[in-house]
Design a protein around this motif. Structure first.
Motif, PDB file in Angstrom:
ATOM      1  N   LEU A  47       0.800  -1.324   0.079  1.00 19.04           N
ATOM      2  CA  LEU A  47       0.142   0.049  -0.109  1.00 19.04           C
ATOM      3  C   LEU A  47       0.838   1.318  -0.061  1.00 19.04           C
ATOM      4  CD1 LEU A  47      -2.603  -1.092   2.657  1.00 19.04           C
ATOM      5  CD2 LEU A  47      -2.825  -1.172   0.143  1.00 19.04           C
ATOM      6  N   GLU A 120      -3.364   5.152   0.647  1.00 13.92           N
ATOM      7  CA  GLU A 120      -4.451   3.985   1.158  1.00 13.92           C
ATOM      8  C   GLU A 120      -4.297   3.700   2.586  1.00 13.92           C
ATOM      9  OE1 GLU A 120      -3.821   1.313  -2.893  1.00 13.92           O
ATOM     10  OE2 GLU A 120      -2.106   1.851  -1.746  1.00 13.92           O
ATOM     11  N   ALA A 149      -9.884   4.658   3.535  1.00 12.97           N
ATOM     12  CA  ALA A 149      -8.259   4.343   3.770  1.00 12.97           C
ATOM     13  C   ALA A 149      -8.750   4.514   5.482  1.00 12.97           C
ATOM     14  CB  ALA A 149      -7.538   5.628   3.386  1.00 12.97           C
TER      15      ALA A 149
END
Length: 238
Positions: A47, A120, A149
């Protein structure tokens, strides 16, 4: 015993000074955070992660080891230099995976943070006591995260902060006890500011003093089982 500062040192200057001994001088709050906080986000992998206040890279390294890309923002150049040294020592310095920016996340030009898009996930450890304006902080972070998120935070436990146990250290150069600028926020203050910025609380828990503490310092046996840090997981609403 060191001589207490007459007034708190500005945080950028204080952390630059503290960076020389931050990883070697024992600190019960940092030690407790090291044990409790990483398990909250150990599942993050592959991520783009925004880390606010990476300091000497304690958690930055873990995030990179989990194959994440990290952008870290910190007010202290001294701490960021230590973070880069730590990451390089583990062979993980890759400019396509790690970027460190010097500055206050609430004051940086948005484009400097969002150069490669929204993040993210977000991670922030032991920073919020230095944030006087919590609504501004959470509102800024919300602008940098993708919808839904997760944002993971740790902070010195509000019960300890209320007693004045905020960030301080002994200067290696002067022997002076240096106190940083800080605010003893309540748990409700964190919740209200986060909610106002569009975050939903997923979990809140106490990080208790572990049996590891008296192994580091026998005097810390008094902290075993006591609330040392508070941990939160928030999710940015759609």
């Amino acid at each position: 015993m060191g001589i207490m500062s007459k007034r708190p040192l500005k945080n950028e200057a204080a952390y630059d000074l503290w960076s020389a001994t931050y990883d070697t001088a024992l600190n019960s709050t940092t030690a407790s955070d090291d044990v409790a906080f990483p398990s909250l986000w150990s599942h993050l992998k592959d991520l783009r992660v925004l880390e606010i206040g990476p300091g000497t890279g304690r958690h930055t390294l873990r995030l990179l080891q989990q194959q994440n890309s990290v952008l870290g923002v910190d007010v202290s150049m001294g701490m960021l230099a230590k973070a880069k040294d730590r990451i390089q020592a583990h062979g993980l310095w890759d400019e396509s995976k790690i970027t460190l920016i010097h500055g206050d996340v609430t004051q940086l030009p948005a484009q400097q943070v969002l150069e490669h898009g929204l993040f993210e996930a977000g991670v922030c450890a032991l920073v919020l006591e230095h944030i006087a304006d919590l609504p501004l902080f959470f509102g800024t972070v919300a602008r940098y995260l993708k919808s839904e998120a997760s944002f993971y935070l740790s902070e010195i436990h509000p019960s300890r902060a209320k007693k004045g146990r905020l960030a301080h250290f002994i200067s290696e150069k002067t022997g002076e006890e240096v106190w940083l600028e800080g605010t003893a926020h309540t748990g409700d203050a964190f919740l209200l500011a986060a909610n106002g910025a569009g975050f939903e609380l997923i979990s809140a828990q106490d990080g208790l003093g572990s049996d590891r503490l008296p192994q580091l310092n026998p005097d810390w046996i008094k902290y075993v089982g006591a609330p040392m840090v508070r941990l939160w997981e928030y999710r940015l609403r759609k």
